[in-house]
Design a protein around this motif. Sequence first.
Motif, short mmCIF file in Angstrom:
data_model
loop_
_atom_site.label_atom_id
_atom_site.label_comp_id
_atom_site.label_asym_id
_atom_site.label_seq_id
_atom_site.Cartn_x
_atom_site.Cartn_y
_atom_site.Cartn_z
N SER A 7 0.82 -1.19 0.02
CA SER A 7 0.01 0.01 0.06
C SER A 7 0.69 1.27 -0.15
O SER A 7 2.04 1.40 0.35
CB SER A 7 -1.07 0.20 1.38
OG SER A 7 -0.27 0.16 2.27
N MET A 8 0.27 2.45 -0.52
CA MET A 8 1.01 3.45 -0.51
C MET A 8 -0.09 4.89 -0.70
O MET A 8 -1.19 4.50 -1.10
CB MET A 8 2.06 3.92 -1.77
CG MET A 8 1.46 3.57 -3.03
SD MET A 8 1.43 2.21 -3.46
CE MET A 8 1.23 2.17 -5.47
N GLY A 9 0.48 5.93 -0.17
CA GLY A 9 -0.40 7.00 0.00
C GLY A 9 -0.93 7.51 1.15
O GLY A 9 -0.11 7.34 2.23
N ARG A 10 -2.06 8.30 1.35
CA ARG A 10 -2.51 8.78 2.36
C ARG A 10 -2.69 7.68 3.36
O ARG A 10 -3.38 6.65 2.99
CB ARG A 10 -3.77 9.54 2.20
CG ARG A 10 -4.43 10.57 3.53
CD ARG A 10 -5.55 11.29 2.90
NE ARG A 10 -5.34 12.52 2.31
CZ ARG A 10 -5.96 13.57 2.12
NH1 ARG A 10 -7.23 13.43 2.37
NH2 ARG A 10 -5.52 14.66 1.37
N ASN A 11 -2.69 8.21 4.65
CA ASN A 11 -2.85 6.96 5.75
C ASN A 11 -3.41 7.50 7.05
O ASN A 11 -3.45 7.34 8.21
CB ASN A 11 -1.68 6.44 6.14
CG ASN A 11 -1.57 5.03 6.87
OD1 ASN A 11 -2.61 4.31 6.84
ND2 ASN A 11 -0.89 4.75 7.50
N SER A 12 -4.47 8.67 6.81
CA SER A 12 -4.99 9.49 7.93
C SER A 12 -5.62 8.67 8.76
O SER A 12 -5.85 8.86 10.02
CB SER A 12 -5.85 10.55 7.17
OG SER A 12 -6.89 10.09 6.43
N ASP B 246 -0.42 -0.63 7.82
CA ASP B 246 0.87 -0.79 8.28
C ASP B 246 0.95 -0.56 9.73
O ASP B 246 2.13 -0.38 10.34
CB ASP B 246 1.85 -0.05 7.51
CG ASP B 246 1.75 1.62 7.92
OD1 ASP B 246 0.70 1.79 8.37
OD2 ASP B 246 2.53 2.40 7.40
N GLY B 247 -0.28 -0.21 10.68
CA GLY B 247 -0.24 -0.06 12.13
C GLY B 247 0.11 1.18 12.49
O GLY B 247 0.22 1.95 13.47
N THR B 248 0.26 2.37 11.54
CA THR B 248 0.50 3.76 11.56
C THR B 248 -0.84 4.55 10.92
O THR B 248 -1.46 4.07 10.32
CB THR B 248 1.77 4.36 11.19
OG1 THR B 248 1.75 4.47 9.54
CG2 THR B 248 2.77 3.32 11.55
N THR B 249 -0.69 5.94 11.29
CA THR B 249 -1.41 6.66 10.42
C THR B 249 -0.52 7.66 9.90
O THR B 249 -0.91 8.85 9.51
CB THR B 249 -2.40 7.52 11.54
OG1 THR B 249 -1.66 8.26 12.33
CG2 THR B 249 -3.36 6.69 11.93
N THR B 250 0.68 7.44 9.49
CA THR B 250 1.62 7.98 8.46
C THR B 250 1.48 7.86 7.15
O THR B 250 1.81 6.62 6.91
CB THR B 250 2.87 7.80 9.09
OG1 THR B 250 3.25 8.17 10.69
CG2 THR B 250 3.98 8.66 8.47
N SER B 251 1.39 8.55 6.39
CA SER B 251 1.38 8.28 4.88
C SER B 251 2.47 8.20 4.18
O SER B 251 3.53 8.34 4.97
CB SER B 251 0.87 9.95 4.09
OG SER B 251 -0.24 10.26 4.54
N SER B 252 2.62 7.31 3.13
CA SER B 252 3.91 6.76 2.88
C SER B 252 3.91 6.93 1.21
O SER B 252 3.01 6.36 0.55
CB SER B 252 4.11 5.27 2.91
OG SER B 252 5.16 4.86 2.65
N PRO B 253 5.03 7.64 0.35
CA PRO B 253 5.04 7.80 -0.83
C PRO B 253 5.62 6.71 -1.47
O PRO B 253 5.82 6.58 -2.88
CB PRO B 253 5.81 9.02 -1.02
CG PRO B 253 6.80 8.97 0.34
CD PRO B 253 5.90 8.34 1.28
#
Length: 362
Positions: free
Chosen positions: A184-189, A195-202
């Motif tokens: 997965s990738m992109g917004r993670n709000s 991935d267990g976080t709310t941090t976006s990933s490019p």
Amino acid sequence: MLFPRPFTRRIRRTTQVFNDSILVVKQASASSASGADLFAVGSNGNGQFGVTNSPYTRPTSSLIGEVSFITAGWAQNLYIDREGVLWAMGNNEAGQLGDGTRTPRSAPVQVASGVVSASAGDRHCLFVKSDGTLWAMGRNDDGQLGDGTTSSSSIPVQVASGVASAAAGRFHSLFVKNDGTLWSMGRNSDGQLGDGTTTSSPTPVQIASEAVRASAGHYHSLFVKSDGTLWGMGYNSSFQLGAGTGSTSLPVELASEVVSASAGSFHSLFVKSDGTLWSMGRNYNGQLGHGTTTGRIPVGQVASGVVSASAGRDHSLFVKSDGTLWAMGLNSEGQLGDGTKVDKSTPVQVASEVAEVSAGYY
């Protein structure tokens, strides 16, 4: 994807949401050497049907011609012809058509060749080539293209290899590799990347194994494992992940004996191995098909004899094993295809001899 009847070219299906139209592929004859015909219904304000900007309240035929795969996006649509060429039309404000411009197209433009599947999201699109490479184009503010940047691109950029299928959501993306790993990738709000976080990933992050297909919604994600279990993560305010969990940044098991699933904006559909269709989530327009407009419903059975389903923004579509197409939910633009603009809280039959369908935004 399980087609109701023999279809000329069977390819892996990618589910999609955030669409501005409904596309329907009617079956080609089993003996035909060509692809099948494309029909469309609903809003066409951006020319995403590849013709003049006119809406349709009933499926309208022969808009493009012979196709083997379709995916409807926010205000753009993609299709693959029988030669494996990817074509795009509609809104192009973020370069999501992949033609090197940001010019809207009311006629199809060729994007790439050797393509086997595609997925149109909000203002970004993904496609998989026959060599297993994944490509992305369009909006990238949240890193949803997965190329390590947050710069939008009007030309396709290669993201990964060894990919079997991909799903474009509103601001995030998912893909399944040939080895069954889910990325997965992109917004993670809201934890929609899982991935267990709310941090976006490019850049793509691995979140699961033994996955066979995935679907990306507005702020939630679904995937099916090889053992038939359905998993979900992300936002759950409307019970789009069912009532057994709150919003979650880690995948949680939702159901068993599932063969496919589709994540809408705030509702979800899934088909079980026995052919039953189930729905859960937001229901203000009757998009769950239970005969009510109760605000949210944890989960419930809708129909039997179903082979595939597609969840749009506030409406839903499904295809039965006899090739009939059924629709329910919001119908403000005639997107249900029943010739009216009246919402339906129970499924209505709108077409026959259908092989593939994609539910859009309107």
